[in-house]
Design a protein around this motif. Structure first.
Motif, PDB file in Angstrom:
ATOM      1  N   UNK A  78      92.261  39.194  36.567  1.00  0.00           N
ATOM      2  CA  UNK A  78      93.634  38.910  36.168  1.00  0.00           C
ATOM      3  C   UNK A  78      93.836  37.709  35.271  1.00  0.00           C
ATOM      4  N   UNK A  79      92.775  37.005  34.893  1.00  0.00           N
ATOM      5  CA  UNK A  79      92.937  35.891  33.960  1.00  0.00           C
ATOM      6  C   UNK A  79      92.930  36.450  32.533  1.00  0.00           C
ATOM      7  N   UNK A  80      94.025  36.269  31.801  1.00  0.00           N
ATOM      8  CA  UNK A  80      94.150  36.848  30.458  1.00  0.00           C
ATOM      9  C   UNK A  80      93.072  36.320  29.522  1.00  0.00           C
ATOM     10  N   UNK A  81      92.485  37.240  28.776  1.00  0.00           N
ATOM     11  CA  UNK A  81      91.470  36.864  27.799  1.00  0.00           C
ATOM     12  C   UNK A  81      90.087  36.649  28.365  1.00  0.00           C
ATOM     13  N   UNK A  82      89.912  36.915  29.658  1.00  0.00           N
ATOM     14  CA  UNK A  82      88.626  36.653  30.312  1.00  0.00           C
ATOM     15  C   UNK A  82      88.043  37.952  30.850  1.00  0.00           C
ATOM     16  N   UNK A  83      86.770  38.181  30.603  1.00  0.00           N
ATOM     17  CA  UNK A  83      86.045  39.270  31.234  1.00  0.00           C
ATOM     18  C   UNK A  83      84.747  38.726  31.784  1.00  0.00           C
ATOM     19  N   UNK A  84      84.287  39.332  32.863  1.00  0.00           N
ATOM     20  CA  UNK A  84      83.067  38.870  33.530  1.00  0.00           C
ATOM     21  C   UNK A  84      82.068  40.004  33.692  1.00  0.00           C
ATOM     22  N   UNK A  85      80.833  39.620  33.823  1.00  0.00           N
ATOM     23  CA  UNK A  85      79.758  40.525  34.212  1.00  0.00           C
ATOM     24  C   UNK A  85      78.973  39.833  35.318  1.00  0.00           C
TER      25      UNK A  85
END
Length: 301
Positions: free
Chosen positions: A57-64
């Protein structure tokens, strides 16, 4: 429209965070909160809340796997220097800070991001030189620094990339000087240098055995003999307009069947435009304002 990255369209979706099955690592979360603080807790980052998981839900952030791999800050409302804490995101794969209002230099220690494949800092207000340390990023596939206010020349270190040979998008800056001759050994997929103040010989980007697809050297002060250039058959788009290029248009250009865009206007070319291939399919404006070019699509010789 460029084949190059337009990754622009693709990466724009990254501003919407996707759910991750792993919680954000403490180090990455701290780095993001430090970035938020350096941007004066900007309202566009209101979803970055300390009590929540930065991978959800943090805008602009993606994780792996719980590590931040994508970071997008793309808005004209973002200003000031590029947040130093960005370099603490050691797993970062894509950095997309385009179409913002960041100023100051490109951080030299951005090369600490050894996993970065895409560096997108275009359309900002960045100043100063291109860091030579960018050549020390082994996975980098694209360097997009166009439409800033960068000065100086292309670093000599760009003649010794440690890993991939990245696409270079450096157009519309205030760069100058000669291109390091050492770049001639590289087979670039795409190079965009338009709208700068480069001088000297720009023909090192050509080569019969290269696989270059796009080359834009327009609106500079390059000087070389076009008739001596060896062209890659892979070229789709070639723009050499508004330079000081001389000689004749070589007949080998008639064999480039994939050529979609071609412009040699505003140079010092002379002689008859070779017949055949796709050369007669381009508008007269693609050949205009040269020393003494003639033949279709211009006036007869």
């Amino acid at each position: 429209m460029k084949i190059l990255v337009h990754l622009s369209i693709f990466f724009s979706i990254l501003f919407i965070s996707l759910p991750s099955s792993h919680s954000c690592t403490a180090n990455d979360k701290d780095a993001l909160l430090e970035i938020k603080k350096s941007l004066n807790n900007h309202p566009l980052l209101s979803s970055w809340k300390p009590q929540t998981d930065c991978c959800t839900g943090w805008s602009g952030v993606q994780c792996t796997g719980g590590s931040v791999t994508y970071l997008t800050l793309s808005s004209s409302k973002f200003s000031g220097n590029i947040p130093p804490a960005v370099t603490k995101l050691k797993s970062l794969d894509i950095l997309f800070f385009k179409y913002s209002n960041f100023s100051g230099p490109v951080p030299d220690n951005i090369s600490d991001l050894k996993n970065l494949t895409y560096l997108g800092l275009s359309f900002n207000q960045l100043t100063g030189p291109i860091p030579g340390s960018l050549s020390q990023m082994p996975k980098l596939q694209a360097i997009e620094l166009n439409d800033n206010k960068l000065t100086g020349s292309i670093p000599d270190s760009f003649g010794s990339f440690v890993g991939n040979i990245p696409e270079l998008e450096l157009s519309n800056n205030r760069l100058s000087g000669k291109i390091p001759e050492s770049l001639s050994k590289y087979d670039f997929n795409a190079v965009f240098l338009s709208g700068n103040r480069f001088t000297g010989n720009g023909s090192m980007f050509f080569g019969r055995n290269k696989t270059t697809i796009q080359l834009d050297l327009s609106r500079n002060m390059f000087q070389f003999d076009l008739s001596k250039v060896k062209f890659a058959r892979s070229i789709l788009r070639l723009d050499l307009s508004q330079n000081r290029i001389f000689g004749k248009i070589p007949r080998v250009l008639t064999t480039l069947r994939r050529l979609e865009r071609f412009n040699v206007s505003y140079n010092r070319l002379c002689g008859k435009i070779p017949s055949g291939g796709r050369l007669q399919t381009f508008e007269p404006s693609a050949y205009s304002h040269n020393l003494c070019l003639c033949g279709t699509p211009l006036k007869a010789c």
